[in-house]
Motif scaffolding. Structure first.
Motif, mmCIF file in Angstrom:
data_model
loop_
_atom_site.group_PDB
_atom_site.id
_atom_site.type_symbol
_atom_site.label_atom_id
_atom_site.label_comp_id
_atom_site.label_asym_id
_atom_site.label_seq_id
_atom_site.Cartn_x
_atom_site.Cartn_y
_atom_site.Cartn_z
ATOM 1 N N LEU A 32 0.822 -1.217 0.000
ATOM 2 C CA LEU A 32 0.000 0.000 0.000
ATOM 3 C C LEU A 32 0.852 1.261 0.000
ATOM 4 O O LEU A 32 0.553 2.221 -0.720
ATOM 5 N N VAL A 33 1.907 1.272 0.802
ATOM 6 C CA VAL A 33 2.780 2.453 0.834
ATOM 7 C C VAL A 33 3.467 2.633 -0.512
ATOM 8 O O VAL A 33 3.607 3.755 -1.010
ATOM 9 N N GLN A 34 3.883 1.533 -1.136
ATOM 10 C CA GLN A 34 4.483 1.625 -2.470
ATOM 11 C C GLN A 34 3.477 2.152 -3.494
ATOM 12 O O GLN A 34 3.814 2.997 -4.325
ATOM 13 N N ASP A 35 2.249 1.645 -3.435
ATOM 14 C CA ASP A 35 1.214 2.121 -4.358
ATOM 15 C C ASP A 35 0.937 3.603 -4.158
ATOM 16 O O ASP A 35 0.761 4.348 -5.129
ATOM 17 N N MET A 36 0.893 4.039 -2.896
ATOM 18 C CA MET A 36 0.643 5.450 -2.623
ATOM 19 C C MET A 36 1.774 6.324 -3.161
ATOM 20 O O MET A 36 1.518 7.380 -3.754
ATOM 21 N N LEU A 37 3.005 5.880 -2.985
ATOM 22 C CA LEU A 37 4.143 6.640 -3.517
ATOM 23 C C LEU A 37 4.093 6.693 -5.036
ATOM 24 O O LEU A 37 4.364 7.736 -5.636
ATOM 25 N N GLU A 38 3.703 5.603 -5.650
ATOM 26 C CA GLU A 38 3.621 5.567 -7.105
ATOM 27 C C GLU A 38 2.530 6.500 -7.624
ATOM 28 O O GLU A 38 2.727 7.201 -8.615
ATOM 29 N N VAL A 39 1.384 6.546 -6.948
ATOM 30 C CA VAL A 39 0.311 7.458 -7.358
ATOM 31 C C VAL A 39 0.790 8.903 -7.249
ATOM 32 O O VAL A 39 0.568 9.713 -8.153
ATOM 33 N N VAL A 40 1.489 9.217 -6.168
ATOM 34 C CA VAL A 40 1.965 10.587 -5.981
ATOM 35 C C VAL A 40 3.015 10.946 -7.022
ATOM 36 O O VAL A 40 2.949 12.005 -7.645
ATOM 37 N N THR A 41 3.994 10.065 -7.242
ATOM 38 C CA THR A 41 5.094 10.411 -8.149
ATOM 39 C C THR A 41 4.681 10.380 -9.612
ATOM 40 O O THR A 41 5.137 11.186 -10.400
ATOM 41 N N ARG A 42 3.801 9.458 -9.986
ATOM 42 C CA ARG A 42 3.432 9.353 -11.403
ATOM 43 C C ARG A 42 2.263 10.235 -11.796
ATOM 44 O O ARG A 42 2.251 10.806 -12.882
ATOM 45 N N ASP A 43 1.259 10.317 -10.942
ATOM 46 C CA ASP A 43 0.025 10.981 -11.346
ATOM 47 C C ASP A 43 -0.150 12.387 -10.796
ATOM 48 O O ASP A 43 -0.871 13.187 -11.376
ATOM 49 N N MET A 44 0.485 12.686 -9.661
ATOM 50 C CA MET A 44 0.207 13.966 -9.015
ATOM 51 C C MET A 44 1.344 14.978 -9.116
ATOM 52 O O MET A 44 1.082 16.178 -9.088
ATOM 53 N N MET A 45 2.576 14.522 -9.188
ATOM 54 C CA MET A 45 3.698 15.462 -9.187
ATOM 55 C C MET A 45 3.842 16.125 -10.550
ATOM 56 O O MET A 45 3.934 15.451 -11.572
ATOM 57 N N VAL A 46 3.866 17.451 -10.547
ATOM 58 C CA VAL A 46 4.054 18.194 -11.788
ATOM 59 C C VAL A 46 5.543 18.392 -12.026
ATOM 60 O O VAL A 46 6.071 18.048 -13.080
#
Length: 143
Positions: A32-46
């Protein structure tokens, strides 16, 4: 589904596991922590932070999980030390993320909204300290 609802759902899953504190769910916490980091780095970070992106990419290249144990030192301590304050905070955060309030309960009358807003704001006002009873002025009246 957008990145923010996805991240919220992952966070709710994590909170459900933290509420149970089941030691056998440690691998689920890591995923879950890995998935959350991936969502933040791939989808949310500009504007990507280079170090975070390199860390995520290097873990994929080596095939090693990012938050998995390394040697004898765990990267995620699970289950955490449970205290009364910890349980209260987890419960409150879980309720904040899962309870959906409806706008039906908000009155449409502007005067009612103003009065409710005034009352709610008054709950958090700084109130002056009341003087001690000995220092208060006494008064009498006759009837």
């Amino acid at each position: 589904m957008g990145p923010l609802p996805t991240l919220c759902n992952k966070f709710v899953e994590l909170l459900e596991i933290l509420k149970d504190s089941n030691p056998s769910k440690r691998d689920d916490v890591v995923l879950l922590v890995q998935d959350m980091l991936e969502v933040v780095t791939r989808d949310m970070m500009v504007n990507e932070i280079r170090e975070v992106v390199e860390l995520v990419n290097s873990s994929k290249d080596t095939g090693r999980q990012l938050f998995a144990n390394t040697d004898s030192k765990p990267s995620i301590v699970f289950p955490p030390a449970v205290t009364a304050q910890w349980e209260e905070q987890i419960r409150r955060l879980y309720l904040l993320l899962t309870v959906k309030e409806s706008a039906i309960d908000v009155p449409t009358n502007l005067e009612a909204q103003r009065r409710i807003s005034f009352f709610a704001n008054s709950l958090f006002m700084d109130m002056p300290r009341a003087p001690r009873v000995r220092k208060m002025l006494s008064f009498r009246f006759g009837s």
